[in-house]
Write an enzyme that holds these catalytic residues in place. Sequence first.
Site, PDB file in Angstrom:
ATOM      1  N   CYS A   1     -26.424 -12.438 -21.085  1.00  0.00           N
ATOM      2  CA  CYS A   1     -26.164 -13.929 -20.227  1.00  0.00           C
ATOM      3  C   CYS A   1     -27.175 -13.728 -19.461  1.00  0.00           C
ATOM      4  O   CYS A   1     -26.760 -15.106 -18.854  1.00  0.00           O
ATOM      5  CB  CYS A   1     -24.498 -13.529 -20.090  1.00  0.00           C
ATOM      6  SG  CYS A   1     -24.039 -13.340 -18.737  1.00  0.00           S
TER       7      CYS A   1
ATOM      8  N   GLY B   1       0.772  -1.033  -0.157  1.00  0.00           N
ATOM      9  CA  GLY B   1      -0.110   0.551  -0.175  1.00  0.00           C
ATOM     10  C   GLY B   1       1.386   1.042  -0.033  1.00  0.00           C
ATOM     11  O   GLY B   1      -0.205   2.155  -0.227  1.00  0.00           O
TER      12      GLY B   1
ATOM     13  N   CYS C   1     -23.266  -7.333 -18.285  1.00  0.00           N
ATOM     14  CA  CYS C   1     -21.925  -7.308 -17.767  1.00  0.00           C
ATOM     15  C   CYS C   1     -21.146  -6.327 -18.481  1.00  0.00           C
ATOM     16  O   CYS C   1     -21.402  -6.317 -19.702  1.00  0.00           O
ATOM     17  CB  CYS C   1     -21.848  -8.805 -18.172  1.00  0.00           C
ATOM     18  SG  CYS C   1     -22.565  -9.744 -17.625  1.00  0.00           S
TER      19      CYS C   1
ATOM     20  N   CYS D   1     -27.535  -9.149 -16.585  1.00  0.00           N
ATOM     21  CA  CYS D   1     -27.486  -9.044 -17.983  1.00  0.00           C
ATOM     22  C   CYS D   1     -28.402  -9.895 -18.932  1.00  0.00           C
ATOM     23  O   CYS D   1     -29.591 -10.734 -19.214  1.00  0.00           O
ATOM     24  CB  CYS D   1     -26.207  -9.471 -17.979  1.00  0.00           C
ATOM     25  SG  CYS D   1     -25.372  -9.502 -20.299  1.00  0.00           S
TER      26      CYS D   1
ATOM     27  N   CYS E   1     -18.319 -12.021 -19.952  1.00  0.00           N
ATOM     28  CA  CYS E   1     -20.402 -12.270 -20.032  1.00  0.00           C
ATOM     29  C   CYS E   1     -19.706 -13.168 -21.392  1.00  0.00           C
ATOM     30  O   CYS E   1     -20.531 -13.978 -21.289  1.00  0.00           O
ATOM     31  CB  CYS E   1     -20.306 -10.782 -21.306  1.00  0.00           C
ATOM     32  SG  CYS E   1     -22.191 -11.369 -21.249  1.00  0.00           S
TER      33      CYS E   1
END
Lengths: 288, 371
Positions: free
Chosen positions: A243, A30, A265, A240, A271
Amino acid sequence: MRLDTQFAFLDEGSKKEIRRTILKAVAIPGYQVPFASREMPIARGWGTGGLQITLSLIGRPDVLKVIDQGADESVNAVSIKKLVKDTTGVKLTESTKDSTLIQSRHRVPEMPLTKDQILILQVPMPEALRSVEAREYVTKRLHADEEYSGAWLMLFEQIMKYGSTATDADHPVVVNNRYITAPSPIPRFDNPKLHQSEALILLGAGREKKIYAIPPYTNVESLAFEDYPFQVEDFEGKYCHLCGSTGVFMDEIIDPVTNEPIYQCNDTSYCLERLNKKENVEVEKSYV
Amino acid sequence: MGYVAVKGGTMAIDASLKRLKYERLKEEEVLEIKTILASMRTMVDQVMSESSLYSPFLAALAIKQAEGSMEEAVFLMRAHRSTLPRLYYSRAAESESMLVERRISASFKDIPGGQLLGATTDYTHRLLDFQLVEESTMENEQWLTTYKEILKEVEPIGDVQYFPKVVEYLRNEGLFEIYTHDDTPPVDITKESLQFPVSRSARLQVLTRGQTGAVTSLGYASLRGYGQVHPTVGEVRVGALPIYVEHPNEGTYDVEDDFYIGDIRLTEVESFVPVNVKNEQNKDELEFEIGYGACYGRNETKAIAMSILDQCLEHPEADFPTHDEEFVLLHIDSVESTGFISHLKLPHYVTFQSKLDSVRNVKKGGKKNEA
């Protein structure tokens, strides 16, 4: 492959320096490690930080995937892939699971990553405290002193003003219980994927000349108060239209026929994979 | 599929690149590199300066490829620069050794060595010259012949003439502090990122490769009121500066072993700025300080603006953005500023979707509270 440039564009000295920076970043999760960011043949702000990491790590056996805002075929992803391909000749893929290196702008793939993969995130503004303090000299000290009241106040003020936190993408996280870190403008939806990730996550900011890392199996916590818990984007009840997926990050689009909003998606390769599977199942069924 | 913007990227880019090439070629005119080198000298200078790569030929090539776009040309040069190994550092060059082609002072009428106007547009009247529309090579040749005839009558000076620095004259009078030479090797900002507070060597490097417009604007802002530096130009000089490198593996150091590797054309400015200082009796006194500006090629406005900003940054106590080194140094680079501004053209629909979710959520929350 172009022979008139160096393998992976950068000279070996530069790559070595970037790899050293990466090692330091992994050692201090970090923490933003400064590096002498090279000027790249693509524009500053267009992924030069991520690209420098990719080019310093890539070897001939690697398989590269590049995503821009969820899409493999987005123009800038294509442009970056083309540059890496032209200077290294490595294999490219759109499939998340086939890739060894994934350079991404602002998304973590929906499919969980493995310990054999490295996710490289492009970062425009690496300093999570920049919105509360403009000066680099000061923010560096704030990190050193673990003086993070500014970041907490930012959330507190939002709650005071709006009744809830109102962060969008790039919601700050605490890495390894120490540094407040910008996860890059990934949606809040992707923040939990950083926590205890199996894959190494490297973040590169070319213009701001910083590299930082979230090593595998590291604690990553999104900044929040106990009584105002962290919330991801809400896609409840949405699915979606291609899909049928639920529980993924979605693009909101307007149906050209009904003029109603529909969803699909955002992760195009996820997808497609689902669509292909469905098709296979249907084909298999019809032959049984 | 309803949403096609993210699809077909490969083909779209391919078509776009072809279109770009078509736009460059369609008029069927070929611009020669030598034409750019011969007739666009100041543009070549500016590209070299902003890209911190001294190569008139490559700059001219970049200008050609970029179709004259300054930011594109600089960008091409910088990217190329990244691929070049850096084999040597030159020895520090003293600008007294410059072969001066122009040198003026706004501080003194008579400077030791004299004022030398050289070639300058300063006193041209900015009227469009319509005769250039039909320029004739023959007439140009004639003009050149006549001009060279006149030059023949000028008595050449026996030795190469070096010009002393104007500031030395004032220094001898005790109006400027005398500093000992600081030969600390300079930071290389292309090998290390800036760490604040930055050293003066790093600061000058950032300023000299700054975008001409940005450096000029900030220098102007300081001069106009958003700053506390009101300089008098002590000296502007333009000329060729010889560059030497040390023998890379000679054990003992000897100036005689240095290699001359060529010269660079340079604009150098020293601005005189009056400042308040306390004397030994703790009384206010006026003294002069120097703002320094230098850049590749001929670019006097930029070099003067740089000298103002250098002096501004020497005084961070003044409460103006032009005196804040992060504000000045992090925002004047052409490649960085144009890159980040232009990245806004990239798709942002994930981040925007996230923002949308946030705004909707706040709106919903607001309604709940009212109820």
